[in-house]
Scaffold this active site. Structure first.
Site, PDB file in Angstrom:
ATOM      1  N   LYS A 149      45.212   7.318  51.075  1.00 37.13           N
ATOM      2  CA  LYS A 149      45.036   5.975  51.662  1.00 37.13           C
ATOM      3  C   LYS A 149      45.046   6.022  53.191  1.00 37.13           C
ATOM      4  O   LYS A 149      44.199   5.409  53.834  1.00 37.13           O
ATOM      5  CB  LYS A 149      46.171   5.037  51.207  1.00 37.13           C
ATOM      6  CG  LYS A 149      46.166   4.743  49.727  1.00 37.13           C
ATOM      7  CD  LYS A 149      47.222   3.706  49.366  1.00 37.13           C
ATOM      8  CE  LYS A 149      48.639   4.190  49.531  1.00 37.13           C
ATOM      9  NZ  LYS A 149      49.043   5.251  48.592  1.00 37.13           N
ATOM     10  N   ARG A 192      52.611  -3.585  47.101  1.00 35.78           N
ATOM     11  CA  ARG A 192      53.054  -2.553  46.180  1.00 35.78           C
ATOM     12  C   ARG A 192      53.471  -3.114  44.839  1.00 35.78           C
ATOM     13  O   ARG A 192      53.696  -2.364  43.892  1.00 35.78           O
ATOM     14  CB  ARG A 192      54.286  -1.849  46.754  1.00 35.78           C
ATOM     15  CG  ARG A 192      53.957  -0.702  47.670  1.00 35.78           C
ATOM     16  CD  ARG A 192      55.250  -0.126  48.216  1.00 35.78           C
ATOM     17  NE  ARG A 192      54.986   0.565  49.460  1.00 35.78           N
ATOM     18  CZ  ARG A 192      54.883   1.885  49.553  1.00 35.78           C
ATOM     19  NH1 ARG A 192      55.036   2.643  48.495  1.00 35.78           N
ATOM     20  NH2 ARG A 192      54.622   2.446  50.701  1.00 35.78           N
ATOM     21  N   ARG A 224      51.626  21.001  50.530  1.00 36.84           N
ATOM     22  CA  ARG A 224      51.889  20.580  51.912  1.00 36.84           C
ATOM     23  C   ARG A 224      53.185  21.172  52.441  1.00 36.84           C
ATOM     24  O   ARG A 224      54.167  21.281  51.732  1.00 36.84           O
ATOM     25  CB  ARG A 224      51.985  19.050  51.974  1.00 36.84           C
ATOM     26  CG  ARG A 224      50.685  18.425  52.426  1.00 36.84           C
ATOM     27  CD  ARG A 224      50.690  16.954  52.303  1.00 36.84           C
ATOM     28  NE  ARG A 224      51.766  16.318  53.037  1.00 36.84           N
ATOM     29  CZ  ARG A 224      51.591  15.254  53.823  1.00 36.84           C
ATOM     30  NH1 ARG A 224      50.393  14.769  54.003  1.00 36.84           N
ATOM     31  NH2 ARG A 224      52.619  14.690  54.400  1.00 36.84           N
ATOM     32  N   ARG A 260      58.905  19.433  52.306  1.00 39.81           N
ATOM     33  CA  ARG A 260      59.764  18.244  52.355  1.00 39.81           C
ATOM     34  C   ARG A 260      60.354  17.956  50.975  1.00 39.81           C
ATOM     35  O   ARG A 260      59.701  18.175  49.960  1.00 39.81           O
ATOM     36  CB  ARG A 260      58.958  17.025  52.825  1.00 39.81           C
ATOM     37  CG  ARG A 260      58.804  16.964  54.322  1.00 39.81           C
ATOM     38  CD  ARG A 260      57.886  15.851  54.777  1.00 39.81           C
ATOM     39  NE  ARG A 260      57.833  14.703  53.860  1.00 39.81           N
ATOM     40  CZ  ARG A 260      57.127  13.610  54.105  1.00 39.81           C
ATOM     41  NH1 ARG A 260      56.435  13.509  55.220  1.00 39.81           N
ATOM     42  NH2 ARG A 260      57.093  12.625  53.239  1.00 39.81           N
ATOM     43  N   ARG A 300      57.789   9.978  42.056  1.00 40.27           N
ATOM     44  CA  ARG A 300      57.059   8.973  42.849  1.00 40.27           C
ATOM     45  C   ARG A 300      55.873   8.429  42.057  1.00 40.27           C
ATOM     46  O   ARG A 300      55.547   7.249  42.143  1.00 40.27           O
ATOM     47  CB  ARG A 300      56.575   9.587  44.171  1.00 40.27           C
ATOM     48  CG  ARG A 300      57.706   9.765  45.195  1.00 40.27           C
ATOM     49  CD  ARG A 300      57.326  10.717  46.297  1.00 40.27           C
ATOM     50  NE  ARG A 300      56.337  10.170  47.221  1.00 40.27           N
ATOM     51  CZ  ARG A 300      55.678  10.907  48.126  1.00 40.27           C
ATOM     52  NH1 ARG A 300      55.913  12.194  48.229  1.00 40.27           N
ATOM     53  NH2 ARG A 300      54.798  10.344  48.922  1.00 40.27           N
TER      54      ARG A 300
END
Ligand SMILES: [Zn+2]
Length: 215
Positions: free
Chosen positions: A13, A88, A127, A162, A173
């Site tokens: 996004k 959301r 990542r 992370r 998530r």
């Protein structure tokens, strides 16, 4: 353009919002940014939000909507805006509908970035982020690796994964997204303003959105 961008974490996004913003000057708006900016600017609403954040509480929707309302009336939003990851939840979507009506604005489009789960997992679990707080350069072990011994090429600090980008955290998530946010796809489908795009190429997605708005 005035659009809402929906999509799971890792759907891209933020990247798409930036490209759309370059494309026609519409402003990218995310709730995180507008909250941080209101707090920094010490506006009345910002001070109120800061109170919640300092107590470790969620900022209530009604306050988020007030800050959003103020932001959408700033002059740079005249060219348009891209709501990046907002709303959301269904209650937020209802509140947004009320706010836009009050401001006499209509949305051109609600875009759902429909990216397969495997692609999202692959994107996020590969990542890595530089651990130097003032650098935070983003790496990807496949497409943009750090040095062979795992150091940042810019500052030499250790590059780490992370906590919210481990496979387990991303799984969680995605579950939250499916429970709270995915129902918005039906919500906007019923309103007739939804366009789902399932490409993983940024150029194709931007072109698809531009074409859908022209219609
Ligand atoms: Zn670094």
């Amino acid at each position: 353009m005035r659009i809402v961008l929906l999509g799971a974490p890792g759907a891209g996004k933020g990247t798409i919002a930036k490209l759309l913003s370059i494309f026609d000057g519409s402003v990218q708006i995310s709730t995180g940014d507008i909250l941080r900016n209101a707090v920094k600017a010490k506006t009345k609403l910002g001070n109120e939000a800061q109170g919640y954040m300092e107590r470790g509480e969620l900022v209530p929707d009604s306050l988020i909507m007030d800050i959003m309302g103020a932001r959408l009336q700033e002059p740079d939003c005249k060219k348009g805006f891209i709501l990046d990851g907002f709303p959301r939840t269904i209650p937020q979507a209802d509140a947004l509908k009320g706010l836009l009506k009050k401001l006499n604005l209509t949305l051109d489009l609600v875009v759902n970035l429909d990216v397969p789960r495997e692609v999202i997992l692959d994107r996020l679990t590969t990542r890595r982020t530089c651990s130097n707080p003032s650098c935070q350069e983003i790496y990807n072990i496949k497409s943009k690796p750090p040095t062979p011994d795992g150091k940042c090429k810019k500052c030499g600090w250790k590059v780490v994964q992370r906590d919210d980008e481990t496979e387990e955290a991303i799984g969680n998530r995605l579950v939250t997204y499916n429970e709270k946010t995915a129902p918005l796809i039906d919500y906007y489908q019923k309103e007739g303003s939804l366009k789902s795009i399932s490409s993983t190429s940024s150029e194709e997605i931007v072109a698809g959105i531009a074409k859908a708005i022209k219609k």
